[in-house]
Design an enzyme around this catalytic site. Structure first.
Site, PDB file in Angstrom:
ATOM      1  N   GLU A  58      43.258  -1.815 -24.244  1.00 40.81           N
ATOM      2  CA  GLU A  58      43.713  -0.949 -23.157  1.00 40.81           C
ATOM      3  C   GLU A  58      45.211  -1.090 -22.883  1.00 40.81           C
ATOM      4  O   GLU A  58      45.740  -0.491 -21.950  1.00 40.81           O
ATOM      5  CB  GLU A  58      42.913  -1.262 -21.883  1.00 40.81           C
ATOM      6  N   GLY A  84      39.531   1.033 -23.798  1.00 36.96           N
ATOM      7  CA  GLY A  84      39.485   1.511 -22.419  1.00 36.96           C
ATOM      8  C   GLY A  84      40.490   2.644 -22.283  1.00 36.96           C
ATOM      9  O   GLY A  84      41.685   2.402 -22.085  1.00 36.96           O
ATOM     10  N   ASN A  88      41.206   4.892 -20.120  1.00 35.35           N
ATOM     11  CA  ASN A  88      41.959   5.130 -18.881  1.00 35.35           C
ATOM     12  C   ASN A  88      43.231   4.286 -18.828  1.00 35.35           C
ATOM     13  O   ASN A  88      44.336   4.793 -18.612  1.00 35.35           O
ATOM     14  CB  ASN A  88      41.089   4.825 -17.657  1.00 35.35           C
ATOM     15  N   CYS A 134      34.814   2.787 -24.506  1.00 39.59           N
ATOM     16  CA  CYS A 134      33.975   2.767 -23.308  1.00 39.59           C
ATOM     17  C   CYS A 134      34.626   3.496 -22.143  1.00 39.59           C
ATOM     18  O   CYS A 134      34.167   3.401 -21.010  1.00 39.59           O
ATOM     19  CB  CYS A 134      33.650   1.328 -22.898  1.00 39.59           C
ATOM     20  N   HIS A 149       0.813  -1.209   0.000  1.00 35.41           N
ATOM     21  CA  HIS A 149       0.000   0.000   0.000  1.00 35.41           C
ATOM     22  C   HIS A 149       0.846   1.259   0.000  1.00 35.41           C
ATOM     23  O   HIS A 149       0.616   2.195  -0.777  1.00 35.41           O
ATOM     24  CB  HIS A 149      -0.939   0.000   1.220  1.00 35.41           C
ATOM     25  N   ARG A 172      31.428  -7.248 -19.799  1.00 35.16           N
ATOM     26  CA  ARG A 172      32.839  -7.517 -19.559  1.00 35.16           C
ATOM     27  C   ARG A 172      32.979  -8.519 -18.425  1.00 35.16           C
ATOM     28  O   ARG A 172      32.402  -8.353 -17.352  1.00 35.16           O
ATOM     29  CB  ARG A 172      33.567  -6.214 -19.193  1.00 35.16           C
ATOM     30  N   ARG A 199      29.726  -3.526 -16.480  1.00 37.98           N
ATOM     31  CA  ARG A 199      30.778  -3.955 -15.551  1.00 37.98           C
ATOM     32  C   ARG A 199      30.208  -4.968 -14.570  1.00 37.98           C
ATOM     33  O   ARG A 199      29.352  -4.639 -13.748  1.00 37.98           O
ATOM     34  CB  ARG A 199      31.323  -2.750 -14.788  1.00 37.98           C
TER      35      ARG A 199
END
Length: 817
Positions: free
Chosen positions: A700, A721, A723, A771, A437, A598, A530
């Site tokens: 990466e 990737g 980074n 990404c 409710h 991934r 991820r």
């Protein structure tokens, strides 16, 4: 005699066209019995006491004019006066005897129903069915009363009159005024339905079911709540129920598409009281044994059966209304007889919150801006944020003190509190699930509501300011004090179309059902899912500790691991099911758009932080460059853990039918390592190209670029990737505060590598996406990526509108930011 003129009508003789005579709930029961029984939908039989019988009751008692004169000009904001007038009216209606024709026909129908069931007297449910109820624009859910386990003519007489009187509960009166229904324009029909013994041990259970996700309005799933005993405990929010989500499209194709299930606490249940008691004392609440709290109420086969019935009901109502499938979402109640194991649909009505919204309608996005930890958590209802002063409400006696803009905190809410709920900034309850409710009313009123906190009414103090956030996924959070937040309105249809396909980076499945409703022309799918979020938050245990719990030295940790997996037949199955559920929720949300998942990419120090992890992880000086990604998957120290990850992917793709799932290998250092990973996947039942399976590799490491030709022979595509690629190209630790001035994805060396991998991959017919965070952080970088031929960009959701706007023009044309 027409249905409109008869006083009592069997369900089998009424249908959706008889709402004026028998109300929405009863008309719907008749419709299902008449048209859907042949399709396997099982509905308990019964009869309706018509709205004409209601008017005869008021007139026969000589109270019709008196009742409505008491309601004229009643100020519903004066809750004390409202309660007094409503109680006075109910007492008059309930205490007045039924007119002889009404009583005679009711009892004749009851005797006939009992005889058809092979008994002298059967137990029945007595339910209200208002003539303005269960319309797509007004639910009236919980406004009137239901009486369960009513047996015998005396008890039935009492329950019918009490049910008629419940048209005048405080909440029903206030709801009619708020929604501009004339009191005299709404009558009450009473439904009398054979009871389903969902209270019977060992497996009797009941609950609710919606043909959409109740939070986001996503139409692609059926959502089921379930708890032991009679279903009122779920509806009224007395329990935190089990939850199940079934993906419609793959279920229709015959797949085992229970994409997710969550174990609820189910601390109490409603069961029959002693036979033959009066209506108010016909059921009682008892504690649920620990062993039943720790197991799911429904098997997956039963959840699938219920979901398929719900889809049949939805399709029928859409056809009846001359609309397309899923355009008439339904709200249903169901029960399972503990004696026979049979499932039943108890009622069905149109859903009334999301059904009012048109496709492409604007939606609000709230973002909390705080680094504080929450003081309380529960299930989030309504993706909003509210701030206010706490007011703990323990009974109706506390309601007059409630002030506009306060946060209502309670063990659970009562339908009679609705006039006060309209004044609240937010709601927090100890008990309840997403369809109780408190949740339904809060959703309808646009309030953030956190249900099932367990301790909210005890830990929160009157007069303190709190922030209630339901904008951080499916976990609702309560923070101390006033926390800053932003509100943004997104117009889905006005999102510009980028010349490069844009995808989303997602980790939390709780966001998927909302985000997937962005137009497919603007969001091409999920470019990076991820799995680390699921392992950390949904599982919390090192996968090898689930395969080899004997190698976990600490008995207390072993106990915690068993407790987390208590509802599952084995520890490995706990991991596989939980990981598969999270992947499937995102896969189902965006189906058939691609979702790139991934495999896990924790570093050893992060893995060691999971329950039982210390026994399986080495200590490394530099985990960033150590035993991570692909190197783990074929190594004996993790091979069995990777096998569980593969089993989860196989379940999602092969069993659930979500073949839009693509998998991706992170941190793969050499083509030879790539070959070993592919062989390991095949050993666990995942062969590239089988059933359309694509396997991508993260780009990466500079070697991924240098040897791109060889990697292209092994994999179907690359995802950059940025980074890690920047870190390893520039020799800069991306986590170092001392070197932040040197870390820049826009460095010419990094850009040269990106341009090279795109060129080499395209020459081999492979696609390349990105990404990393760079396109989100630097709009000009996104433009450069488009100019060098990137195939897609995967972004954080809040970056999508800005990047889409910048890339909406023709190549070389600078779009408005």
């Amino acid at each position: 005699m027409s249905a409109r003129d008869r006083l009592v009508l069997p369900f089998r003789e009424i249908g959706i066209g008889d709402i004026a005579a028998v109300g929405g709930k009863n008309a719907s029961l008749g419709e299902m019995i008449a048209h859907l029984a042949s399709l396997g939908v099982r509905v308990p039989d019964g009869f309706a006491v018509s709205s004409e019988a209601f008017w005869l009751h008021l007139r026969g008692a000589g109270i019709e004019q008196w009742v409505y004169s008491r309601l004229d000009d009643l100020d519903i904001s004066d809750t004390a006066r409202l309660a007094a007038v409503a109680a006075e009216i109910r007492e008059k209606v309930a205490s007045s005897p039924l007119p002889t024709p009404v009583r005679d026909q009711v009892m004749e129908a009851y005797r006939s129903l009992s005889e058809s069931s092979g008994a002298d007297e059967i137990d029945v449910a007595v339910r209200s069915s208002a003539t303005a109820e269960d319309l797509p624009t007004a639910s009236f859910a919980g406004q009137q009363e239901t009486y369960l386990n009513i047996r015998g003519e005396t008890a039935l007489d009492t329950a019918v009159r009490a049910c008629m009187a419940s048209l005048f509960t405080d909440r029903a009166i206030a709801y009619r005024v708020k929604n501009k229904f004339e009191h005299r324009g709404v009558a009450l029909s009473v439904g009398v339905q054979r009871m389903v013994r969902s209270d019977a041990a060992p497996d009797g259970c009941a609950g609710t079911m919606f043909t959409l996700d109740t939070e986001s309005g996503f139409r692609g799933v059926v959502m089921i709540d379930a708890s032991w005993g009679l279903g009122e405990s779920v509806v009224k929010g007395r329990v935190s129920p089990d939850e199940y989500w079934v993906h419609k499209e793959t279920a229709r194709a015959g797949r085992r598409s229970v994409i997710r299930k969550e174990l609820g606490e189910k601390a109490v249940k409603l069961i029959y009281a002693r036979e033959g008691l009066q209506a108010a004392r016909s059921v009682r609440e008892v504690d649920v044994p620990a062993r039943d709290r720790s197991r799911f109420t429904l098997t997956e086969d039963e959840a699938l059966s219920l979901a398929r019935w719900a889809m049949v009901v939805e399709e029928h109502y859409a056809k009846t209304a001359g609309r397309t499938a899923e355009s008439v979402p339904m709200d249903l109640e169901w029960a399972k007889d503990g004696r026979t194991g049979e499932l039943f649909i108890l009622q069905a009505r149109p859903e009334t919150v999301h059904s009012r919204k048109t496709a492409g309608a604007p939606f609000e996005v709230f973002r909390l801006k705080t680094s504080q930890e929450p003081i309380l958590t529960g299930k989030a209802v309504g993706a909003r944020v509210g701030v206010g002063v706490v007011r703990v409400v323990r009974s109706t006696a506390d309601l007059p003190a409630f002030k506009e803009g306060e946060v209502l905190v309670a063990e659970m809410t009562d339908p009679d509190w609705e006039p006060v709920l309209r004044k609240a900034a937010a709601v927090v309850t100890d008990r309840g699930g997403r369809t109780c409710h408190a949740a339904i009313v809060s959703r309808e009123m646009g309030l953030p509501c956190v249900v099932g906190t367990a301790t909210g009414s005890e830990s929160l103090r009157d007069g303190t300011t709190i922030t209630v956030s339901c904008a951080e996924g499916e976990v609702g959070k309560v923070y101390e004090g006033r926390q800053p937040f932003q509100r943004e309105v997104i117009e889905p249809e006005s999102l510009p179309r980028s010349r490069v396909p844009l995808m989303l980076n997602l980790a939390d499945p709780g966001q998927a059902f909302r985000l997937c409703q962005l137009p497919a022309a603007s969001v091409a799918g999920v470019g990076l899912m991820r799995t680390e979020f699921l392992v950390s938050n949904w599982i919390g245990v090192h996968p090898m500790a689930l395969v080899h719990p004997d190698r976990v030295a600490d008995p207390a940790v072993r106990k915690q691991i068993r407790q987390r997996a208590r509802a599952y037949p084995s520890l490995p199955e706990f991991f596989v099911d939980r990981l598969a559920s999270g992947i499937a929720q995102i896969g189902a949300a965006f189906f058939p758009r691609p979702v790139i998942v991934r495999f896990s990419d924790f570093k050893t120090n992060e893995y060691a932080g999971l329950l039982g992890g210390e026994a399986f992880e080495p200590s490394e000086e530099n985990p960033m460059l150590g035993f991570r990604g692909a190197s783990r998957y074929y190594d004996d120290r993790y091979r069995e853990g990777f096998g569980l990850e593969c089993a989860a992917i196989r379940r999602v793709r092969d069993d659930m039918g979500l073949t839009n799932i693509t998998v991706m290998i992170p941190f793969c250092r050499t083509p030879q390592e790539g070959e070993r990973v592919l062989a390991e996947m095949e050993r666990h039942g995942l062969r590239r190209a089988d059933n359309g399976l694509q396997v991508y590799i993260m780009c990466e490491i500079p070697n991924n670029v240098i040897r791109a030709d060889e990697f292209s022979d092994l994999f179907d595509g690359f995802s950059i990737g940025s980074n890690d690629l920047t870190q390893l190209t520039l020799g800069v630790d991306r986590d170092s505060d001392l070197l932040t001035h040197l870390f820049d994805e826009r460095d010419p060396g990094v850009k040269r590598l990106i341009e090279t991998v795109i060129e080499r991959a395209h020459a081999k017919g492979r696609k390349v996406g990105i990404c990393g965070e760079a396109p989100s952080n630097y709009p000009e970088f996104a433009e450069w990526l488009a100019s060098v031929g990137i195939d897609s960009m995967s972004l954080s959701p809040d970056s999508l509108p800005g990047v889409a706007a910048r890339l909406s023009g023709a190549p070389g044309e600078r779009s408005a930011p």
